[in-house]
Design a protein around this motif. Structure first.
Motif, PDB file in Angstrom:
ATOM      1  N   TYR A 556       0.857  -1.182   0.000  1.00 32.36           N
ATOM      2  CA  TYR A 556       0.000   0.000   0.000  1.00 32.36           C
ATOM      3  C   TYR A 556       0.895   1.235   0.000  1.00 32.36           C
ATOM      4  O   TYR A 556       1.809   1.350   0.828  1.00 32.36           O
ATOM      5  N   PHE A 557       0.652   2.167  -0.933  1.00 36.20           N
ATOM      6  CA  PHE A 557       1.499   3.351  -1.092  1.00 36.20           C
ATOM      7  C   PHE A 557       0.708   4.621  -0.806  1.00 36.20           C
ATOM      8  O   PHE A 557      -0.424   4.778  -1.273  1.00 36.20           O
ATOM      9  N   THR A 558       1.339   5.509  -0.086  1.00 35.49           N
ATOM     10  CA  THR A 558       0.818   6.865   0.064  1.00 35.49           C
ATOM     11  C   THR A 558       1.806   7.819  -0.604  1.00 35.49           C
ATOM     12  O   THR A 558       3.005   7.535  -0.707  1.00 35.49           O
ATOM     13  N   ASN A 559       1.295   8.932  -1.066  1.00 33.22           N
ATOM     14  CA  ASN A 559       2.117   9.937  -1.770  1.00 33.22           C
ATOM     15  C   ASN A 559       2.810   9.347  -2.996  1.00 33.22           C
ATOM     16  O   ASN A 559       3.906   9.801  -3.364  1.00 33.22           O
ATOM     17  N   ARG A 560       2.215   8.360  -3.621  1.00 30.58           N
ATOM     18  CA  ARG A 560       2.842   7.733  -4.781  1.00 30.58           C
ATOM     19  C   ARG A 560       3.084   8.779  -5.873  1.00 30.58           C
ATOM     20  O   ARG A 560       2.190   9.540  -6.226  1.00 30.58           O
ATOM     21  N   ILE A 561       4.313   8.802  -6.406  1.00 28.02           N
ATOM     22  CA  ILE A 561       4.682   9.760  -7.439  1.00 28.02           C
ATOM     23  C   ILE A 561       4.547   9.079  -8.794  1.00 28.02           C
ATOM     24  O   ILE A 561       5.160   8.040  -9.041  1.00 28.02           O
ATOM     25  N   VAL A 562       3.728   9.658  -9.671  1.00 25.43           N
ATOM     26  CA  VAL A 562       3.459   9.028 -10.957  1.00 25.43           C
ATOM     27  C   VAL A 562       3.550  10.060 -12.073  1.00 25.43           C
ATOM     28  O   VAL A 562       3.268  11.246 -11.876  1.00 25.43           O
ATOM     29  N   PRO A 563       3.944   9.599 -13.270  1.00 25.05           N
ATOM     30  CA  PRO A 563       3.911  10.487 -14.434  1.00 25.05           C
ATOM     31  C   PRO A 563       2.523  10.474 -15.074  1.00 25.05           C
ATOM     32  O   PRO A 563       1.901   9.429 -15.200  1.00 25.05           O
ATOM     33  N   ASP A 564       2.059  11.633 -15.467  1.00 28.15           N
ATOM     34  CA  ASP A 564       0.770  11.775 -16.129  1.00 28.15           C
ATOM     35  C   ASP A 564       1.027  12.041 -17.610  1.00 28.15           C
ATOM     36  O   ASP A 564       1.501  13.111 -17.991  1.00 28.15           O
ATOM     37  N   TYR A 565       0.714  11.048 -18.458  1.00 30.13           N
ATOM     38  CA  TYR A 565       0.891  11.172 -19.901  1.00 30.13           C
ATOM     39  C   TYR A 565      -0.383  11.643 -20.605  1.00 30.13           C
ATOM     40  O   TYR A 565      -0.336  12.002 -21.778  1.00 30.13           O
ATOM     41  N   GLU A 566      -1.510  11.593 -19.927  1.00 30.21           N
ATOM     42  CA  GLU A 566      -2.793  11.629 -20.626  1.00 30.21           C
ATOM     43  C   GLU A 566      -3.531  12.964 -20.561  1.00 30.21           C
ATOM     44  O   GLU A 566      -4.263  13.299 -21.487  1.00 30.21           O
ATOM     45  N   SER A 567      -3.357  13.741 -19.484  1.00 25.04           N
ATOM     46  CA  SER A 567      -4.133  14.978 -19.385  1.00 25.04           C
ATOM     47  C   SER A 567      -3.672  16.019 -20.398  1.00 25.04           C
ATOM     48  O   SER A 567      -4.454  16.865 -20.832  1.00 25.04           O
ATOM     49  N   ASP A 568      -2.405  15.967 -20.799  1.00 21.87           N
ATOM     50  CA  ASP A 568      -1.872  16.856 -21.835  1.00 21.87           C
ATOM     51  C   ASP A 568      -0.844  16.058 -22.623  1.00 21.87           C
ATOM     52  O   ASP A 568       0.219  15.704 -22.099  1.00 21.87           O
ATOM     53  N   VAL A 569      -1.145  15.747 -23.890  1.00 22.19           N
ATOM     54  CA  VAL A 569      -0.287  14.844 -24.662  1.00 22.19           C
ATOM     55  C   VAL A 569       1.044  15.473 -25.035  1.00 22.19           C
ATOM     56  O   VAL A 569       1.949  14.787 -25.510  1.00 22.19           O
ATOM     57  N   THR A 570       1.192  16.782 -24.828  1.00 23.74           N
ATOM     58  CA  THR A 570       2.477  17.431 -25.124  1.00 23.74           C
ATOM     59  C   THR A 570       3.389  17.466 -23.910  1.00 23.74           C
ATOM     60  O   THR A 570       4.511  17.947 -24.009  1.00 23.74           O
ATOM     61  N   LYS A 571       2.887  16.951 -22.772  1.00 27.89           N
ATOM     62  CA  LYS A 571       3.649  17.068 -21.528  1.00 27.89           C
ATOM     63  C   LYS A 571       3.672  15.747 -20.762  1.00 27.89           C
ATOM     64  O   LYS A 571       2.851  14.860 -20.986  1.00 27.89           O
ATOM     65  N   ILE A 572       4.634  15.655 -19.855  1.00 29.26           N
ATOM     66  CA  ILE A 572       4.633  14.622 -18.815  1.00 29.26           C
ATOM     67  C   ILE A 572       4.630  15.368 -17.486  1.00 29.26           C
ATOM     68  O   ILE A 572       5.563  16.128 -17.191  1.00 29.26           O
ATOM     69  N   ARG A 573       3.587  15.192 -16.718  1.00 23.40           N
ATOM     70  CA  ARG A 573       3.456  15.896 -15.445  1.00 23.40           C
ATOM     71  C   ARG A 573       3.709  14.922 -14.289  1.00 23.40           C
ATOM     72  O   ARG A 573       3.108  13.856 -14.239  1.00 23.40           O
ATOM     73  N   TYR A 574       4.575  15.313 -13.382  1.00 21.32           N
ATOM     74  CA  TYR A 574       4.912  14.483 -12.224  1.00 21.32           C
ATOM     75  C   TYR A 574       4.342  15.125 -10.963  1.00 21.32           C
ATOM     76  O   TYR A 574       4.577  16.303 -10.679  1.00 21.32           O
ATOM     77  N   ASP A 575       3.597  14.307 -10.222  1.00 22.01           N
ATOM     78  CA  ASP A 575       3.008  14.809  -8.982  1.00 22.01           C
ATOM     79  C   ASP A 575       2.644  13.607  -8.109  1.00 22.01           C
ATOM     80  O   ASP A 575       2.624  12.461  -8.569  1.00 22.01           O
ATOM     81  N   ASN A 576       2.336  13.900  -6.838  1.00 19.19           N
ATOM     82  CA  ASN A 576       1.825  12.855  -5.956  1.00 19.19           C
ATOM     83  C   ASN A 576       0.389  12.518  -6.317  1.00 19.19           C
ATOM     84  O   ASN A 576      -0.386  13.392  -6.748  1.00 19.19           O
ATOM     85  N   LEU A 577       0.040  11.255  -6.164  1.00 21.76           N
ATOM     86  CA  LEU A 577      -1.354  10.861  -6.326  1.00 21.76           C
ATOM     87  C   LEU A 577      -2.215  11.546  -5.269  1.00 21.76           C
ATOM     88  O   LEU A 577      -1.814  11.662  -4.105  1.00 21.76           O
ATOM     89  N   ASN A 578      -3.387  11.962  -5.670  1.00 16.08           N
ATOM     90  CA  ASN A 578      -4.377  12.429  -4.705  1.00 16.08           C
ATOM     91  C   ASN A 578      -5.208  11.212  -4.295  1.00 16.08           C
ATOM     92  O   ASN A 578      -6.383  11.091  -4.619  1.00 16.08           O
ATOM     93  N   GLY A 579      -4.554  10.308  -3.630  1.00 17.73           N
ATOM     94  CA  GLY A 579      -5.174   9.037  -3.257  1.00 17.73           C
ATOM     95  C   GLY A 579      -4.108   8.060  -2.815  1.00 17.73           C
ATOM     96  O   GLY A 579      -3.223   8.411  -2.029  1.00 17.73           O
ATOM     97  N   TYR A 580      -4.154   6.860  -3.355  1.00 15.18           N
ATOM     98  CA  TYR A 580      -3.232   5.821  -2.927  1.00 15.18           C
ATOM     99  C   TYR A 580      -3.005   4.846  -4.075  1.00 15.18           C
ATOM    100  O   TYR A 580      -3.676   4.885  -5.114  1.00 15.18           O
ATOM    101  N   ALA A 581      -2.040   3.968  -3.888  1.00 16.96           N
ATOM    102  CA  ALA A 581      -1.751   2.922  -4.871  1.00 16.96           C
ATOM    103  C   ALA A 581      -1.655   1.587  -4.150  1.00 16.96           C
ATOM    104  O   ALA A 581      -1.218   1.515  -2.988  1.00 16.96           O
ATOM    105  N   ILE A 582      -2.049   0.531  -4.853  1.00 12.58           N
ATOM    106  CA  ILE A 582      -2.023  -0.821  -4.274  1.00 12.58           C
ATOM    107  C   ILE A 582      -1.356  -1.768  -5.262  1.00 12.58           C
ATOM    108  O   ILE A 582      -1.620  -1.726  -6.466  1.00 12.58           O
ATOM    109  N   ASN A 583      -0.501  -2.603  -4.728  1.00  9.39           N
ATOM    110  CA  ASN A 583       0.141  -3.652  -5.518  1.00  9.39           C
ATOM    111  C   ASN A 583      -0.083  -4.966  -4.777  1.00  9.39           C
ATOM    112  O   ASN A 583       0.439  -5.157  -3.671  1.00  9.39           O
TER     113      ASN A 583
END
Length: 761
Positions: A556-583
């Motif tokens: 279980y991850f908090t503050n997971r840092i992920v790249p966002d490829y989809e909200s703007d196809v000309t950019k890669i945006r890096y930020d913390n998830l506003n939530g959580y991640a599970i593996n």
């Protein structure tokens, strides 16, 4: 006449009776079995072709009765010992010479160090550790450790760029930055070297590879969140005096591994390994005018020194140097276009050295000082984008190993220093930060409590102080319950902490034409993970060995840092998830070893790696739901031939598209890479091998209209953008795309033949 007839009849009767008695006469076969001349009980003695079996008694004795005159094959088998096999022509009652069984080190005495930083039997370790010998990797020979790991269940080499073919190692769905790679227990791959450091490790110096899947941060620090891979090099004393391994294929990839050792004097010995790899053929089978595979020229040198000391105290030093020149891009590219905007190419010069050492202090207590030093210099051009970076890492830890009654204690003090400088926004004067220096001192303690033969508890706690983020606590707990000598249940739990340096970990931030945006207030990640493992080894009466290993994992991850490829196809945006991640998931391995020459290793992993952002759940990008690996080996002894069939299979992955109009499939197909190899072993010290790689001729280009978006316009000179920077559909660009090579999930290679030669002296 009557007398003569009766006389001859009587003689004939006795002759026939005697013949019947002779034919019906049976014999006794007896003997004893021992190990190192100590009588061994519970040994199975099998007799063929009559299919009779007996077991030795407590004194190690056995006996067969009622045996006819014949030729018999006798096999003695026992758990933990190599089977003894021989032939006997039985003509009378026979007492066999004492059968002495030899202990099978592979079955019982696999020693691991990765789980607890101590040399312990794999069966006794409270932390599950997977071992892969050098012979395992010979079943599918590869030019680098990165490629060789593809046959380990739950471990996947992931390519991150269609042009320069750099990548990282995923363990149970977690990306490369969550995996720590060590040489002889010391970290050598992190940051920049996550992408490049796994190339050029000479296979001639590898003894085995140990893999831990799950939390290891309390011993190894924050980067060992998802697991670690420990490359154990050969002991100088047991290495061959000279070895060579040469391999080429029909793609004209050439690889050479050389190894040799020298005994300088009675106390100093040196092991040297050299690796050279060359691939210089431009391939463009999908006719997009870009290279299908990256061209490379690489050399690596490795040397390990062993110094004998009094009372067998340890002192070893090892060093490695790597230089690599790789490029990919438009097929007409050459170095005169490097860094320009006329012809697109990605050109990377890498110069790297490493040093690791281990010194046992001259004290009565068992105390070790270990260290590693690395320097990584990279000079890269991604089209017009320049990436010039330097990273230096110094790591050292002092450990004290102390046993007190049932407590096996390990105390340690560690310090890590990282210097990083590049020409990006990460460390650039224009952004107010010329370079980055991070100190990470820490203390850790581990207590392995052995209550009895069945129950072992491992407790660990690490405290680190990060010069930028303050105090970090990483506790660890492991419990092992032994049902018997070869059946055990293990439970592991721990936490991890990770600070991200985007430009050293995510190659997509540099390649292609996207701009990078980084939230300046990114918070460090924290994760909590649990692993439950069941392992069993079964020995059948006919000496078949069955190994079973099953694990359940959850993180279980908090503050997971992920790249966002989809909200703007000309950019890669890096930020913390506003939530959580599970593996979470399950992984299982099955090994079968038959006495008649067949070996089977197979594994399967099912995983759910998901991100929950603003309440929306999505599968993690470029992560498969399931995967499987297998290796089937058979030794045809009369022909001096070994046959190996290896392969893997991966489930569908979510892929990065550029817009809703992008015609490429957002989900990858299920894909498999399979290989076959034949090895001729008649010669005492030499082997000749060859075979076919990618037997099914899988190529991702066959499943998509194109892999590299806008390959005909790599500098976006003919792309029309709106006021917000979004690409607009035009006659020349009907899908509104930009140049981007991040749509990659599998190697872009076709079927190919290979041939090789090995020699050991």
């Amino acid at each position: 006449m009557i007398f003569n007839f009766k006389f001859y009849s009587l003689v004939a009767f006795f002759i026939i009776l005697n013949m019947i008695c002779v034919r019906a006469q049976t014999y006794k076969l007896q003997g004893s079995v021992s190990f190192d001349h100590s009588k061994t009980s519970s040994v199975t003695i099998a007799l063929s072709p009559v299919s009779m079996k007996v077991h030795t008694d407590t004194a190690g004795n056995f006996m067969f009765l009622g045996l006819k005159e014949a030729v018999y094959q006798i096999k003695a088998t026992a758990i933990g010992y190599k089977p003894a096999l021989f032939t006997l022509a039985l003509k009378s009652d026979t007492v066999l010479k004492e059968i002495v069984l030899e202990e099978d080190q592979e079955q019982l005495q696999e020693v691991v160090i990765t789980g607890t930083q101590k040399e312990v039997s794999r069966l006794e370790s409270p932390v599950p550790v997977e071992i892969y010998s050098a012979n395992f990797f010979k079943r599918n020979p590869a030019a680098s450790v990165f490629e060789a790991l593809q046959n380990i269940n739950g471990v996947r080499p992931q390519l991150n760029c269609n042009i320069c073919n750099t990548g990282d190692i995923h363990i149970n769905g977690l990306e490369g930055p969550y995996t720590m790679v060590l040489i002889d227990g010391m970290p050598i791959v992190s940051g920049l070297s996550t992408v490049y450091g796994l190339s050029g490790i000479p296979t001639s110096i590898i003894e085995r590879v140990e893999v831990v899947k799950g939390p290891a941060s309390s011993l190894y620090g924050s980067e060992a969140v998802g697991g670690l891979i420990n490359i154990i090099t050969k002991k100088v004393s047991s290495a061959p005096k000279f070895s060579v391994d040469l391999m080429s294929n029909t793609h004209l990839e050439h690889n050479a591994d050389l190894g040799f050792k020298l005994q300088l004097n009675s106390k100093v010995s040196v092991l040297t390994g050299i690796n050279y790899f060359n691939f210089n053929k431009i391939l463009d089978r999908n006719q997009d005018h870009f290279t299908d595979m990256t061209l490379q020229n690489r050399i690596a040198l490795f040397q390990k020194w062993n110094i004998e000391r009094r009372q067998n105290r340890v002192f070893s030093l090892a060093a490695r140097y790597l230089y690599e020149d790789r490029w990919g891009g438009e097929t007409r590219w050459n170095k005169s276009y490097r860094g320009g905007d006329e012809v697109y190419g990605e050109s990377i010069y890498t110069s790297r050295w490493e040093m690791v050492g281990n010194y046992q202090l001259p004290l009565k207590e068992k105390t070790f000082l270990a260290f590693s030093l690395t320097q990584h210099n990279q000079n890269s051009r991604y089209g017009e984008t320049s990436y010039i970076a330097k990273q230096q890492i110094a790591f050292s830890h002092l450990t004290w190993d102390k046993k007190i009654n049932q407590h096996d204690l390990l105390f340690g003090a560690a310090v890590r220093y990282t210097f990083y400088k590049d020409n990006t926004m990460a460390t650039n004067k224009e952004y107010g930060n010329d370079h980055e220096k991070v100190w990470l001192p820490g203390l850790f303690v581990q207590d392995e409590i052995r209550f009895n033969q069945k129950n072992t508890l491992l407790l660990g706690l690490r405290y680190d102080y990060h010069s930028l983020h303050g105090s970090i606590f990483t506790p660890r707990l492991a419990y092992k319950y032994s049902l018997n000598q070869f059946n055990s249940l293990r439970f592991n739990a721990g936490t991890g902490f990770r600070v991200v340096n985007i430009f050293t970990e995510d190659h997509a931030a540099l390649t292609g034409a996207r701009k990078v945006e980084v939230n300046t207030k990114i918070r460090p990640e924290r994760n909590y993970n649990v692993n439950v493992n069941y392992a069993a080894k079964i020995f059948t009466p006919d000496a078949t060995i069955i190994g079973l290993d099953v694990s359940l994992f959850y993180a279980y991850f908090t503050n997971r840092i992920v790249p966002d490829y989809e909200s703007d196809v000309t950019k890669i945006r890096y930020d913390n998830l506003n939530g959580y991640a599970i593996n979470k998931g399950v992984t299982a391995n099955l090994d079968l070893t038959f006495t008649w020459g067949l070996k089977l290793n197979t594994g399967i992993t099912y995983q759910d790696v998901s991100l929950v952002n603003d309440g929306i759940k999505q599968q993690q990008m470029l992560t498969e739901k399931f995967s499987g690996t297998w290796s089937v080996s058979y030794h045809i002894k009369p022909l001096h031939l070994k046959a190996d069939y290896t392969g893997n299979i991966y489930g569908a992955m979510r892929l990065p598209l550029l817009s809703e109009l992008d015609p490429r499939n957002p989900i990858s197909p299920v894909w498999s890479i399979q290989n076959i190899q034949l090895t001729f072993t008649k010669f005492k010290r030499a082997e000749i091998y060859g075979g076919v790689k990618n037997l099914l001729n899988f190529n991702p280009a066959k499943h998509a209209p194109f892999l590299i978006s806008r390959s005909q316009d790599p500098f976006n000179k003919n792309v029309v953008f709106d006021s917000k920077g979004q690409a607009l559909p035009t006659a020349d660009n009907p899908y509104g795309l930009v140049f981007d090579p991040s749509y990659v999930y599998a190697p872009n290679q076709d079927i190919r033949l290979f041939v090789g030669f090995r020699y050991n002296f």
